[in-house]
Scaffold this active site. Sequence first.
Site, mmCIF file in Angstrom:
data_model
loop_
_atom_site.group_PDB
_atom_site.id
_atom_site.type_symbol
_atom_site.label_atom_id
_atom_site.label_comp_id
_atom_site.label_asym_id
_atom_site.label_seq_id
_atom_site.Cartn_x
_atom_site.Cartn_y
_atom_site.Cartn_z
ATOM 1 N N GLN A 1 14.978 -20.428 -30.981
ATOM 2 C CA GLN A 1 14.858 -20.651 -29.529
ATOM 3 C C GLN A 1 13.509 -21.269 -29.220
ATOM 4 O O GLN A 1 12.490 -20.933 -29.844
ATOM 5 C CB GLN A 1 15.014 -19.326 -28.776
ATOM 6 C CG GLN A 1 14.831 -19.424 -27.269
ATOM 7 C CD GLN A 1 13.459 -18.933 -26.822
ATOM 8 O OE1 GLN A 1 12.694 -18.383 -27.606
ATOM 9 N NE2 GLN A 1 13.150 -19.132 -25.556
ATOM 10 N N HIS B 1 18.443 -15.159 -17.382
ATOM 11 C CA HIS B 1 17.279 -14.609 -18.085
ATOM 12 C C HIS B 1 17.195 -13.089 -17.907
ATOM 13 O O HIS B 1 16.114 -12.506 -17.819
ATOM 14 C CB HIS B 1 15.986 -15.262 -17.598
ATOM 15 C CG HIS B 1 14.960 -15.455 -18.671
ATOM 16 N ND1 HIS B 1 14.768 -16.650 -19.320
ATOM 17 C CD2 HIS B 1 14.070 -14.598 -19.226
ATOM 18 C CE1 HIS B 1 13.796 -16.523 -20.209
ATOM 19 N NE2 HIS B 1 13.351 -15.278 -20.173
ATOM 20 N N TYR C 1 10.840 -22.654 -25.860
ATOM 21 C CA TYR C 1 10.459 -23.024 -24.510
ATOM 22 C C TYR C 1 9.776 -24.390 -24.593
ATOM 23 O O TYR C 1 9.271 -24.788 -25.652
ATOM 24 C CB TYR C 1 9.483 -22.004 -23.914
ATOM 25 C CG TYR C 1 10.079 -20.644 -23.670
ATOM 26 C CD1 TYR C 1 10.891 -20.410 -22.575
ATOM 27 C CD2 TYR C 1 9.805 -19.581 -24.530
ATOM 28 C CE1 TYR C 1 11.437 -19.157 -22.337
ATOM 29 C CE2 TYR C 1 10.343 -18.320 -24.302
ATOM 30 C CZ TYR C 1 11.160 -18.121 -23.207
ATOM 31 O OH TYR C 1 11.699 -16.887 -22.986
ATOM 32 N N ARG D 1 26.772 -4.348 -21.531
ATOM 33 C CA ARG D 1 26.358 -3.061 -22.078
ATOM 34 C C ARG D 1 27.458 -2.364 -22.880
ATOM 35 O O ARG D 1 27.179 -1.433 -23.617
ATOM 36 C CB ARG D 1 25.917 -2.114 -20.939
ATOM 37 C CG ARG D 1 24.724 -2.618 -20.136
ATOM 38 C CD ARG D 1 23.471 -2.646 -20.971
ATOM 39 N NE ARG D 1 22.301 -3.105 -20.231
ATOM 40 C CZ ARG D 1 21.865 -4.357 -20.216
ATOM 41 N NH1 ARG D 1 22.517 -5.288 -20.910
ATOM 42 N NH2 ARG D 1 20.789 -4.692 -19.536
ATOM 43 N N GLY E 1 20.573 -9.057 -24.972
ATOM 44 C CA GLY E 1 19.130 -9.183 -24.960
ATOM 45 C C GLY E 1 18.424 -7.860 -25.150
ATOM 46 O O GLY E 1 17.878 -7.563 -26.218
ATOM 47 N N ARG E 2 18.433 -7.006 -24.142
ATOM 48 C CA ARG E 2 17.742 -5.724 -24.238
ATOM 49 C C ARG E 2 18.368 -4.767 -25.259
ATOM 50 O O ARG E 2 17.632 -4.090 -25.991
ATOM 51 C CB ARG E 2 17.687 -5.063 -22.860
ATOM 52 C CG ARG E 2 16.831 -5.821 -21.824
ATOM 53 C CD ARG E 2 16.930 -5.180 -20.454
ATOM 54 N NE ARG E 2 16.097 -5.817 -19.446
ATOM 55 C CZ ARG E 2 16.508 -6.779 -18.616
ATOM 56 N NH1 ARG E 2 17.769 -7.221 -18.702
ATOM 57 N NH2 ARG E 2 15.690 -7.291 -17.720
ATOM 58 N N ASP F 1 25.134 -14.496 -21.436
ATOM 59 C CA ASP F 1 24.362 -13.253 -21.518
ATOM 60 C C ASP F 1 24.028 -12.755 -20.120
ATOM 61 O O ASP F 1 24.119 -13.494 -19.145
ATOM 62 C CB ASP F 1 23.124 -13.398 -22.404
ATOM 63 C CG ASP F 1 21.934 -14.083 -21.735
ATOM 64 O OD1 ASP F 1 21.921 -14.278 -20.505
ATOM 65 O OD2 ASP F 1 20.992 -14.445 -22.455
ATOM 66 N N GLY F 2 23.686 -11.468 -20.040
ATOM 67 C CA GLY F 2 23.282 -10.883 -18.767
ATOM 68 C C GLY F 2 24.110 -9.696 -18.350
ATOM 69 O O GLY F 2 25.182 -9.865 -17.767
ATOM 70 N N GLY F 3 23.642 -8.492 -18.669
ATOM 71 C CA GLY F 3 24.280 -7.281 -18.169
ATOM 72 C C GLY F 3 25.352 -6.683 -19.053
ATOM 73 O O GLY F 3 25.944 -5.672 -18.682
#
Length: 370
Positions: free
Chosen positions: A133, A262, A135, A296, A315-316, A292-294
């Site tokens: 990845q 993000h 930036y 679980r 992610g987390r 991605d995002g949320g």
Amino acid sequence: MTQTRTGQPFTATDYQQLARDLVDPDVWDFIEGGAEAERTVAANLEAFDRVRLRPRMLAGVSEVDTSVELLGTRYATPIGIAPTAYHRLVDVEGEVATARGAGAAGALFVVGMFASRTLEEIAEASSSELWIQLYWLRRRDVMEALIGRAERCGYGAVMLTVDVPRMGRRWRDMRNGFAIGGDVAAVNIDPGVMASAHERDAGSSALVRHTAQQFDASVTWADLAWLRGRTRLPLVLKGILTAEDARLAVHHGADAIVVSNHGGRQLDGAVAGLDVLAEVVDAAGGCPVLFDGGVRRGVDALAALALGARMVLLGRPPLWGLAAGGADGVAGLLRTTTEELAHAMALAGRPALGALDRSVVRMSTIAGGA
């Protein structure tokens, strides 16, 4: 805590609770926090609370296949690891342990630009596909050098994160005066480029200052031609939330797109990714779309896959697994989530990922509603 008396984690939330007790509070805020009032963090989770599934019966689900092909590689699971920075903040082995865990689960691992282990060490530890990845830095020579190293190590794609022209205002980090400390560093990048990320100042975030100094906010779609000219690897753009940008991404040569806000860490109030996933898939016109995002639970992954995502990235949660149990924790979390997905697929009457489509999902207008 929803665990057995032996402490065995059964869900991602179990890993989260275990990890919280093992991670320094300011690091925990760095991992868990979002931008400003964290409305988009909450929106990502709330979107899945509005999902209702339409199961089909007598579908022959004695065997369930969770394998998926993406950009020429076959994976055992459509649940991979999104790029996150500085894994050594939560485990001494850092990204090396994450890579071993991903390999044990047969999952994709997208290695962050600000990894705290070298690209070479991570590649040596990995038994599954790795992507790098990036930036967009003011120092394009640093970007080019990283791409060259990744190619030589066998990384399979370049993922450019496009939603950080400047860093979101993360109040938790600002209140903590957060900076990268100890012997943790982004070891793949010139230390001079990273110096300000280590300078603590009360009431401000070192990472915000570092981003303002080193990230190039002038980049436009036209600049992607430079990046395409620097690598033979597939180019994946992460941070797309609209049909308009999906079409532009494809026009400018993206080989895949990641629907992502993000993790709610950039524009507070941005739309939840799940709410725009179908829109982006339609606009992408066959270009693979990741999400991605949320996510679980496995049933969350099911919803995103049914709405058109080819793969779901966490992610987390992998950081929770890493903090709770190193490589074994990462592998355990990925396997748990994949097993949840397979279970949900069987109960939904969809024994393979190819059988998932939008008819599986109905979105309620309110969380918990019909």
